[in-house]
Write a protein that holds these residues in place. Sequence first.
Motif, short mmCIF file in Angstrom:
data_model
loop_
_atom_site.label_atom_id
_atom_site.label_comp_id
_atom_site.label_asym_id
_atom_site.label_seq_id
_atom_site.Cartn_x
_atom_site.Cartn_y
_atom_site.Cartn_z
N LYS A 283 0.83 -1.21 0.00
CA LYS A 283 0.00 0.00 0.00
C LYS A 283 0.87 1.26 0.00
O LYS A 283 0.55 2.24 -0.68
N GLU A 284 1.95 1.23 0.77
CA GLU A 284 2.83 2.39 0.84
C GLU A 284 3.52 2.66 -0.50
O GLU A 284 3.75 3.81 -0.87
N LYS A 285 3.84 1.60 -1.22
CA LYS A 285 4.57 1.75 -2.47
C LYS A 285 3.66 2.03 -3.66
O LYS A 285 3.98 2.83 -4.54
N PHE A 286 2.48 1.35 -3.70
CA PHE A 286 1.64 1.41 -4.90
C PHE A 286 0.28 2.06 -4.67
O PHE A 286 -0.49 2.21 -5.62
N GLY A 287 -0.04 2.45 -3.45
CA GLY A 287 -1.30 3.12 -3.19
C GLY A 287 -2.28 2.27 -2.41
O GLY A 287 -2.30 1.04 -2.51
N ASP A 288 -3.10 2.95 -1.63
CA ASP A 288 -4.11 2.27 -0.80
C ASP A 288 -5.27 1.82 -1.69
O ASP A 288 -5.77 2.60 -2.51
N PRO A 289 -5.71 0.58 -1.53
CA PRO A 289 -6.82 0.09 -2.37
C PRO A 289 -8.13 0.84 -2.15
O PRO A 289 -9.03 0.78 -3.00
N THR A 290 -8.24 1.56 -1.05
CA THR A 290 -9.44 2.37 -0.85
C THR A 290 -9.53 3.50 -1.86
O THR A 290 -10.61 4.10 -2.04
N GLU A 291 -8.41 3.80 -2.51
CA GLU A 291 -8.39 4.84 -3.54
C GLU A 291 -8.80 4.29 -4.90
O GLU A 291 -8.92 5.05 -5.86
N SER A 292 -8.99 3.00 -4.98
CA SER A 292 -9.46 2.38 -6.22
C SER A 292 -10.97 2.24 -6.18
O SER A 292 -11.62 2.62 -5.21
N GLU A 293 -11.55 1.70 -7.24
CA GLU A 293 -13.00 1.51 -7.30
C GLU A 293 -13.44 0.18 -6.68
O GLU A 293 -14.63 -0.13 -6.66
N LEU A 294 -12.49 -0.57 -6.18
CA LEU A 294 -12.82 -1.88 -5.63
C LEU A 294 -13.55 -1.76 -4.30
O LEU A 294 -13.18 -0.96 -3.44
N GLN A 295 -14.59 -2.56 -4.14
CA GLN A 295 -15.30 -2.68 -2.88
C GLN A 295 -15.16 -4.14 -2.43
O GLN A 295 -15.88 -5.03 -2.90
N PRO A 296 -14.21 -4.43 -1.54
CA PRO A 296 -13.99 -5.83 -1.12
C PRO A 296 -15.23 -6.46 -0.52
O PRO A 296 -16.02 -5.80 0.16
N HIS A 297 -15.42 -7.75 -0.79
CA HIS A 297 -16.57 -8.49 -0.26
C HIS A 297 -16.23 -9.07 1.11
O HIS A 297 -15.09 -9.44 1.37
N ASP A 298 -17.24 -9.15 1.93
CA ASP A 298 -17.10 -9.75 3.26
C ASP A 298 -17.00 -11.27 3.10
O ASP A 298 -17.83 -11.88 2.41
#
Length: 330
Positions: A283-298
């Motif tokens: 995340k530190e190197k390539f970016g936090d996934p919260t900044e992408s359009e992905l919504q992880p499933h439970d």
Amino acid sequence: MAQTMDPNILAAHEDPSLRFLAHINTFDPPPTAPGDDFEDSDREEPGGSTSELASIKDVSMLIKIIKRRKKLSNEANSKLDTYAQMTLPEERAALLFAEVVEIVDIMKSTAQHRVEEWKISENLKKSITTFAKGIILSPTITMYRGNGPAEKVLRAMQALGIRDLPNPDDIANLQKVLAEVRHQLTIARNQVKTRIHESLEEDSLTRNVGDLAMLLTAGTSVQPTLQFLIRLAFLRWHAISFADLEENQWWPRVDGTLKTWRTTCDTELKLNTAFNAMYVQDKEKFGDPTESELQPHDIRNLPAFQLTIDREASKLDTATRAGSKRRRVD
């Protein structure tokens, strides 16, 4: 009512046809149809008394009775004529034995033909592709290469009752299924490895692990989860750390790390800490996934397909289980 042949009279005859006659003589024959001609026109059709049956020396009349009572092919009738023309019991016994041997060969040939002719249906091929991709994308998989993944795919498919699968005891055709599973696993591994290495390029649209996850799961039945993102970070760490590794050695290197970690970490907590540390670095190197359009499933709401795949993928191979001393922590 017809009578059974006297056993003493029956024992006096060595001709197998007379023994056969004793069995079929337990019922009255139908009336003689008009136009039936016998070589001896003055003799009535046998079947009325034991003495008449016992007096038959030529089986040709017996053969005619059989032909009238059974609906046989021309080839079968011809064989009966050949049998009737034989005079020695040994000849007739040899002919009967030859017929039995031929029947056994036909049965074996038919069974082998069925095995050779069975083919994987198009629907089954699609299912195999789906399950193969599913297990390679599973965050719980403990080994990517070897026979383990293919066998786990097959067990998952059997557990979910996938159509067109051979029966569990149909070993020959199950091997055909496993061969196709291995082929699809190779394709899936290559796709994942290629996408991961491409994500390291400066102008890549999938540098963020969330975007990478969306790309890898697009068109599949896999729902991306947080655990999947962590596993992708683990795989991408290998792409960075072993950049100079020969292509055919990359997945074995990944499997080696998984085995080393599972035998070194004595608790699930320590194992998960190692995976999470790689995720944080990613995340530190390539970016936090919260900044992408992905919504992880439970993971609590995953479909049966994915739950079954993850369960099978998490089962350790024998060598790893034998060497592991980890204490499970929920």
